[in-house]
Design a protein around this motif. Structure first.
Motif, short mmCIF file in Angstrom:
data_model
loop_
_atom_site.label_atom_id
_atom_site.label_comp_id
_atom_site.label_asym_id
_atom_site.label_seq_id
_atom_site.Cartn_x
_atom_site.Cartn_y
_atom_site.Cartn_z
N GLN A 1 0.83 -1.21 0.00
CA GLN A 1 0.00 0.00 0.00
C GLN A 1 0.87 1.26 0.00
N ALA A 2 1.96 1.25 0.74
CA ALA A 2 2.87 2.41 0.76
C ALA A 2 3.44 2.64 -0.64
N LEU A 3 3.84 1.58 -1.32
CA LEU A 3 4.37 1.72 -2.68
C LEU A 3 3.32 2.25 -3.64
N LEU A 4 2.08 1.81 -3.50
CA LEU A 4 1.00 2.33 -4.35
C LEU A 4 0.79 3.82 -4.11
N ILE A 5 0.86 4.25 -2.87
CA ILE A 5 0.73 5.68 -2.56
C ILE A 5 1.89 6.46 -3.16
N ILE A 6 3.09 5.93 -3.02
CA ILE A 6 4.28 6.60 -3.58
C ILE A 6 4.12 6.74 -5.10
N LEU A 7 3.69 5.68 -5.75
CA LEU A 7 3.53 5.72 -7.21
C LEU A 7 2.47 6.73 -7.65
N SER A 8 1.43 6.90 -6.86
CA SER A 8 0.35 7.79 -7.27
C SER A 8 0.52 9.23 -6.78
N SER A 9 1.36 9.45 -5.78
CA SER A 9 1.40 10.77 -5.15
C SER A 9 2.74 11.49 -5.19
N PHE A 10 3.81 10.81 -5.53
CA PHE A 10 5.13 11.44 -5.47
C PHE A 10 5.82 11.30 -6.81
N ASN A 11 6.70 12.25 -7.10
CA ASN A 11 7.41 12.22 -8.38
C ASN A 11 8.91 12.14 -8.16
N VAL B 1 5.30 -6.64 -4.45
CA VAL B 1 6.08 -5.55 -3.87
C VAL B 1 7.27 -5.23 -4.76
N LEU B 2 7.97 -6.24 -5.23
CA LEU B 2 9.13 -6.00 -6.10
C LEU B 2 8.71 -5.40 -7.44
N ARG B 3 7.57 -5.82 -7.97
CA ARG B 3 7.07 -5.25 -9.22
C ARG B 3 6.78 -3.75 -9.05
N LEU B 4 6.10 -3.39 -7.97
CA LEU B 4 5.80 -1.98 -7.71
C LEU B 4 7.08 -1.19 -7.48
N TYR B 5 7.99 -1.76 -6.72
CA TYR B 5 9.28 -1.10 -6.44
C TYR B 5 10.00 -0.75 -7.74
N HIS B 6 9.98 -1.65 -8.71
CA HIS B 6 10.69 -1.42 -9.97
C HIS B 6 10.00 -0.37 -10.85
N HIS B 7 8.77 0.00 -10.52
CA HIS B 7 8.07 1.04 -11.27
C HIS B 7 8.28 2.44 -10.69
N ILE B 8 8.91 2.54 -9.55
CA ILE B 8 9.14 3.84 -8.91
C ILE B 8 10.31 4.53 -9.59
N ASP B 9 10.06 5.76 -10.03
CA ASP B 9 11.08 6.53 -10.75
C ASP B 9 11.78 7.51 -9.80
#
Length: 144
Positions: free
Chosen positions: A54-64, A101-109
């Motif tokens: 859930q934290a990773l999903l928030i990071i992906l949607s709210s932070f750049n 979790v690893l899939r989401l982590y790899h999508h964070i820029d």
């Protein structure tokens, strides 16, 4: 930015809740926090994975990418060690959560995303523990 996560699961009924709080480096007051009920039944380790997910999903949607580094903290040593690859994940129920979790982590820029274990006595960790219990149907009824 520092993120603290925690999952709660009551062993008798398997209900899960997660708490997530986002902090600036030098503050113990979160600038953003959430308490999320997780549908379905699970275990404590599953709840901990859901919290990080859930934290990773928030990071992906709210932070750049203006963030240089994000540290994600959890008091679950087994989950952190499995995410960082220091320990193998042999539990068949946890393996899909680890992969997600690893899939989401790899999508964070963001240049650096670190996963870190912290003791549950840490003041920020106590805050997300409370949030996870507020989100868990079992504990929610007990907190009233």
């Amino acid at each position: 930015m520092i993120v603290h996560t925690d999952g709660s699961c009551y062993w008798k009924d398997g209900n899960m809740g997660v708490g997530i709080a986002f902090f600036e480096d030098n503050s113990d007051t979160p600038f953003m926090k959430d308490a999320i009920t997780i549908a379905g039944l699970g275990t404590s380790n599953e709840a901990e994975y859901h919290a990080i997910r859930q934290a990773l999903l928030i990071i992906l949607s709210s932070f750049n990418t203006e963030q240089e580094c994000i540290t994600i903290n959890s008091d679950s040593q087994i989950v952190i060690m499995q995410i960082t690859g220091e320990w193998q994940c042999r539990n068949e129920k946890l393996q899909p959560l680890l992969k997600e979790v690893l899939r989401l982590y790899h999508h964070i820029d963001i240049p650096r995303v670190l996963f870190n274990w912290v003791p549950r006595e840490h003041p920020r960790q106590k805050q997300v523990d409370q949030l996870s219990k507020e989100a868990n149907p079992y504990f929610k009824n007990k907190l009233k």
